[in-house]
Design a protein around this motif. Structure first.
Motif, PDB file in Angstrom:
ATOM      1  N   SER A  43       0.620  -1.236   0.046  1.00 17.83           N
ATOM      2  CA  SER A  43       0.058   0.114   0.007  1.00 17.83           C
ATOM      3  C   SER A  43       0.913   1.310   0.048  1.00 17.83           C
ATOM      4  O   SER A  43       0.601   2.297  -0.659  1.00 17.83           O
ATOM      5  CB  SER A  43      -1.132   0.087   1.165  1.00 17.83           C
ATOM      6  OG  SER A  43      -1.956   1.173   1.184  1.00 17.83           O
ATOM      7  N   ASN A  44       2.086   1.252   0.883  1.00 12.66           N
ATOM      8  CA  ASN A  44       2.882   2.204   0.866  1.00 12.66           C
ATOM      9  C   ASN A  44       3.629   2.765  -0.352  1.00 12.66           C
ATOM     10  O   ASN A  44       3.701   3.910  -0.898  1.00 12.66           O
ATOM     11  CB  ASN A  44       3.796   2.192   1.976  1.00 12.66           C
ATOM     12  CG  ASN A  44       3.162   2.724   3.332  1.00 12.66           C
ATOM     13  OD1 ASN A  44       2.314   3.239   3.281  1.00 12.66           O
ATOM     14  ND2 ASN A  44       3.818   2.313   4.255  1.00 12.66           N
ATOM     15  N   TYR A  45       3.756   1.619  -0.936  1.00 11.25           N
ATOM     16  CA  TYR A  45       4.750   1.682  -2.642  1.00 11.25           C
ATOM     17  C   TYR A  45       3.764   2.158  -3.360  1.00 11.25           C
ATOM     18  O   TYR A  45       3.976   3.074  -4.304  1.00 11.25           O
ATOM     19  CB  TYR A  45       5.003   0.161  -2.842  1.00 11.25           C
ATOM     20  CG  TYR A  45       5.364   0.262  -4.298  1.00 11.25           C
ATOM     21  CD1 TYR A  45       6.687   0.748  -4.876  1.00 11.25           C
ATOM     22  CD2 TYR A  45       4.639  -0.330  -5.208  1.00 11.25           C
ATOM     23  CE1 TYR A  45       6.940   0.832  -6.037  1.00 11.25           C
ATOM     24  CE2 TYR A  45       5.159  -0.357  -6.479  1.00 11.25           C
ATOM     25  CZ  TYR A  45       6.264   0.232  -6.890  1.00 11.25           C
ATOM     26  OH  TYR A  45       6.468   0.175  -8.333  1.00 11.25           O
ATOM     27  N   MET A  46       2.345   1.813  -3.310  1.00  8.47           N
ATOM     28  CA  MET A  46       1.539   2.389  -4.556  1.00  8.47           C
ATOM     29  C   MET A  46       1.284   3.810  -4.111  1.00  8.47           C
ATOM     30  O   MET A  46       1.136   4.675  -5.217  1.00  8.47           O
ATOM     31  CB  MET A  46       0.244   1.591  -4.306  1.00  8.47           C
ATOM     32  CG  MET A  46       0.169   0.173  -4.818  1.00  8.47           C
ATOM     33  SD  MET A  46      -1.282  -0.654  -5.100  1.00  8.47           S
ATOM     34  CE  MET A  46      -0.959  -2.182  -5.420  1.00  8.47           C
ATOM     35  N   ILE A  47       1.228   4.319  -2.974  1.00 10.19           N
ATOM     36  CA  ILE A  47       1.102   5.631  -2.615  1.00 10.19           C
ATOM     37  C   ILE A  47       2.194   6.643  -2.894  1.00 10.19           C
ATOM     38  O   ILE A  47       1.826   7.490  -3.869  1.00 10.19           O
ATOM     39  CB  ILE A  47       0.571   5.821  -0.886  1.00 10.19           C
ATOM     40  CG1 ILE A  47      -0.454   5.251  -0.790  1.00 10.19           C
ATOM     41  CG2 ILE A  47       0.839   7.246  -0.737  1.00 10.19           C
ATOM     42  CD1 ILE A  47      -0.927   5.163   0.948  1.00 10.19           C
ATOM     43  N   MET A  48       3.447   6.076  -2.867  1.00 10.09           N
ATOM     44  CA  MET A  48       4.489   6.599  -3.218  1.00 10.09           C
ATOM     45  C   MET A  48       4.473   6.923  -4.644  1.00 10.09           C
ATOM     46  O   MET A  48       5.001   7.907  -5.546  1.00 10.09           O
ATOM     47  CB  MET A  48       5.824   6.274  -2.707  1.00 10.09           C
ATOM     48  CG  MET A  48       5.951   6.227  -1.343  1.00 10.09           C
ATOM     49  SD  MET A  48       7.378   5.232  -0.557  1.00 10.09           S
ATOM     50  CE  MET A  48       8.339   4.503  -1.710  1.00 10.09           C
ATOM     51  N   GLU A  49       4.157   5.762  -5.478  1.00  9.58           N
ATOM     52  CA  GLU A  49       3.902   5.903  -7.024  1.00  9.58           C
ATOM     53  C   GLU A  49       2.649   6.501  -7.636  1.00  9.58           C
ATOM     54  O   GLU A  49       2.647   6.530  -8.813  1.00  9.58           O
ATOM     55  CB  GLU A  49       4.172   4.480  -7.356  1.00  9.58           C
ATOM     56  CG  GLU A  49       5.723   3.686  -7.245  1.00  9.58           C
ATOM     57  CD  GLU A  49       6.663   4.402  -7.790  1.00  9.58           C
ATOM     58  OE1 GLU A  49       6.378   4.986  -9.009  1.00  9.58           O
ATOM     59  OE2 GLU A  49       7.930   4.407  -7.302  1.00  9.58           O
ATOM     60  N   GLN A  50       1.985   7.019  -6.577  1.00  7.68           N
ATOM     61  CA  GLN A  50       0.617   7.475  -7.083  1.00  7.68           C
ATOM     62  C   GLN A  50      -0.024   6.549  -7.849  1.00  7.68           C
ATOM     63  O   GLN A  50      -0.642   7.157  -9.072  1.00  7.68           O
ATOM     64  CB  GLN A  50       0.843   8.952  -7.708  1.00  7.68           C
ATOM     65  CG  GLN A  50       1.743  10.054  -6.838  1.00  7.68           C
ATOM     66  CD  GLN A  50       1.776  11.304  -7.447  1.00  7.68           C
ATOM     67  OE1 GLN A  50       1.872  11.299  -8.714  1.00  7.68           O
ATOM     68  NE2 GLN A  50       1.864  12.275  -6.574  1.00  7.68           N
ATOM     69  N   MET A  51      -0.264   5.437  -7.399  1.00  3.97           N
ATOM     70  CA  MET A  51      -1.019   4.415  -8.121  1.00  3.97           C
ATOM     71  C   MET A  51      -1.963   3.582  -7.262  1.00  3.97           C
ATOM     72  O   MET A  51      -2.362   2.421  -7.667  1.00  3.97           O
ATOM     73  CB  MET A  51      -0.012   3.582  -9.113  1.00  3.97           C
ATOM     74  CG  MET A  51       0.882   2.541  -8.219  1.00  3.97           C
ATOM     75  SD  MET A  51       1.965   1.839  -9.402  1.00  3.97           S
ATOM     76  CE  MET A  51       1.186   0.184  -8.826  1.00  3.97           C
ATOM     77  N   HIS A  52      -2.214   3.958  -6.196  1.00  2.00           N
ATOM     78  CA  HIS A  52      -2.947   3.349  -5.259  1.00  2.00           C
ATOM     79  C   HIS A  52      -4.455   3.600  -5.592  1.00  2.00           C
ATOM     80  O   HIS A  52      -4.842   4.466  -5.521  1.00  2.00           O
ATOM     81  CB  HIS A  52      -2.880   3.888  -3.817  1.00  2.00           C
ATOM     82  CG  HIS A  52      -3.079   2.664  -2.771  1.00  2.00           C
ATOM     83  ND1 HIS A  52      -4.591   2.655  -2.682  1.00  2.00           N
ATOM     84  CD2 HIS A  52      -2.494   2.156  -1.880  1.00  2.00           C
ATOM     85  CE1 HIS A  52      -4.891   1.759  -1.576  1.00  2.00           C
ATOM     86  NE2 HIS A  52      -3.543   1.625  -1.219  1.00  2.00           N
ATOM     87  N   PRO A  53      -5.246   2.563  -5.896  1.00  2.00           N
ATOM     88  CA  PRO A  53      -6.612   2.510  -6.342  1.00  2.00           C
ATOM     89  C   PRO A  53      -7.533   3.437  -5.210  1.00  2.00           C
ATOM     90  O   PRO A  53      -8.665   3.950  -5.750  1.00  2.00           O
ATOM     91  CB  PRO A  53      -7.028   1.215  -6.457  1.00  2.00           C
ATOM     92  CG  PRO A  53      -5.848   0.439  -6.631  1.00  2.00           C
ATOM     93  CD  PRO A  53      -4.830   1.185  -5.692  1.00  2.00           C
ATOM     94  N   CYS A  54      -7.200   3.517  -3.975  1.00  2.00           N
ATOM     95  CA  CYS A  54      -8.166   4.192  -2.959  1.00  2.00           C
ATOM     96  C   CYS A  54      -7.915   5.677  -3.120  1.00  2.00           C
ATOM     97  O   CYS A  54      -8.748   6.556  -2.667  1.00  2.00           O
ATOM     98  CB  CYS A  54      -7.760   3.672  -1.545  1.00  2.00           C
ATOM     99  SG  CYS A  54      -8.296   1.866  -1.206  1.00  2.00           S
ATOM    100  N   PHE A  55      -6.653   6.113  -3.627  1.00  2.00           N
ATOM    101  CA  PHE A  55      -6.282   7.540  -3.545  1.00  2.00           C
ATOM    102  C   PHE A  55      -5.995   8.139  -5.154  1.00  2.00           C
ATOM    103  O   PHE A  55      -5.919   9.405  -5.028  1.00  2.00           O
ATOM    104  CB  PHE A  55      -5.095   7.930  -2.767  1.00  2.00           C
ATOM    105  CG  PHE A  55      -5.290   7.314  -1.269  1.00  2.00           C
ATOM    106  CD1 PHE A  55      -6.082   7.572  -0.268  1.00  2.00           C
ATOM    107  CD2 PHE A  55      -4.434   6.051  -1.005  1.00  2.00           C
ATOM    108  CE1 PHE A  55      -6.158   7.013   0.960  1.00  2.00           C
ATOM    109  CE2 PHE A  55      -4.561   5.705   0.291  1.00  2.00           C
ATOM    110  CZ  PHE A  55      -5.477   6.084   1.133  1.00  2.00           C
ATOM    111  N   ASP A  56      -5.684   7.176  -5.946  1.00  2.00           N
ATOM    112  CA  ASP A  56      -5.212   7.846  -7.357  1.00  2.00           C
ATOM    113  C   ASP A  56      -6.249   7.375  -8.496  1.00  2.00           C
ATOM    114  O   ASP A  56      -6.579   6.215  -8.308  1.00  2.00           O
ATOM    115  CB  ASP A  56      -3.873   7.506  -7.617  1.00  2.00           C
ATOM    116  CG  ASP A  56      -2.977   7.934  -6.528  1.00  2.00           C
ATOM    117  OD1 ASP A  56      -2.636   9.248  -6.138  1.00  2.00           O
ATOM    118  OD2 ASP A  56      -2.209   7.076  -5.840  1.00  2.00           O
ATOM    119  N   ALA A  57      -6.521   8.332  -9.417  1.00  2.00           N
ATOM    120  CA  ALA A  57      -7.185   7.623 -10.535  1.00  2.00           C
ATOM    121  C   ALA A  57      -6.308   6.611 -11.297  1.00  2.00           C
ATOM    122  O   ALA A  57      -5.457   7.235 -12.032  1.00  2.00           O
ATOM    123  CB  ALA A  57      -7.799   8.792 -11.189  1.00  2.00           C
ATOM    124  N   VAL A  58      -6.751   5.235 -11.283  1.00  2.00           N
ATOM    125  CA  VAL A  58      -5.882   4.417 -11.972  1.00  2.00           C
ATOM    126  C   VAL A  58      -6.737   3.753 -12.868  1.00  2.00           C
ATOM    127  O   VAL A  58      -7.986   3.422 -12.783  1.00  2.00           O
ATOM    128  CB  VAL A  58      -5.062   3.602 -11.117  1.00  2.00           C
ATOM    129  CG1 VAL A  58      -4.005   4.162 -10.447  1.00  2.00           C
ATOM    130  CG2 VAL A  58      -5.753   2.754 -10.246  1.00  2.00           C
TER     131      VAL A  58
END
Length: 81
Positions: A43-58
Motif C-alpha cells: 500500500s505504501n509503495y502504491m501511494i508513493m508511486e501515485q497508483m493506489h486505487p483508493c487515492f489515485d485515478a488508475v
C-alpha cells in the motif's frame, strides 16, 4: 485480499468464526500466506508511486472485482464492459 499488478494493497476482514469454517480454511490453505506487513508495504509503495486505487485515478481492467468501498471512485462506464 486485493491486489493491483500482483501487489497486495488491502483486504476484507473475515467474518466471526472463520477459523471454524472448514471450506474457507481449505481454500485459504491453497493460496500464498500474507502478513499485514506485506499489505502495509504494498500500500505504501502504491501511494508513493501515485497508483493506489483508493487515492489515485488508475485505469483498471476489472472494476467489477473492486472492494465495495472503492466502487464510488470509478465511473459507471467503467463497469460497462
Amino acid at each position: 485480499m486485493y491486489f493491483f499488478e500482483g501487489i497486495p494493497f488491502t483486504f476484507d476482514e473475515m467474518p466471526d468464526g472463520h477459523l471454524y469454517d472448514l471450506d474457507l480454511v481449505q481454500e485459504a490453505n491453497k493460496n500464498k500466506s500474507y502478513e499485514i506487513e506485506d499489505v502495509y508495504k504494498g500500500s505504501n509503495y502504491m501511494i508513493m508511486e501515485q497508483m493506489h486505487p483508493c487515492f489515485d485515478a488508475v485505469e483498471i481492467s476489472n472494476p467489477k472485482d473492486l472492494p465495495p468501498d472503492l466502487i464510488p471512485f470509478y465511473d459507471e462506464e467503467d463497469f460497462m464492459g
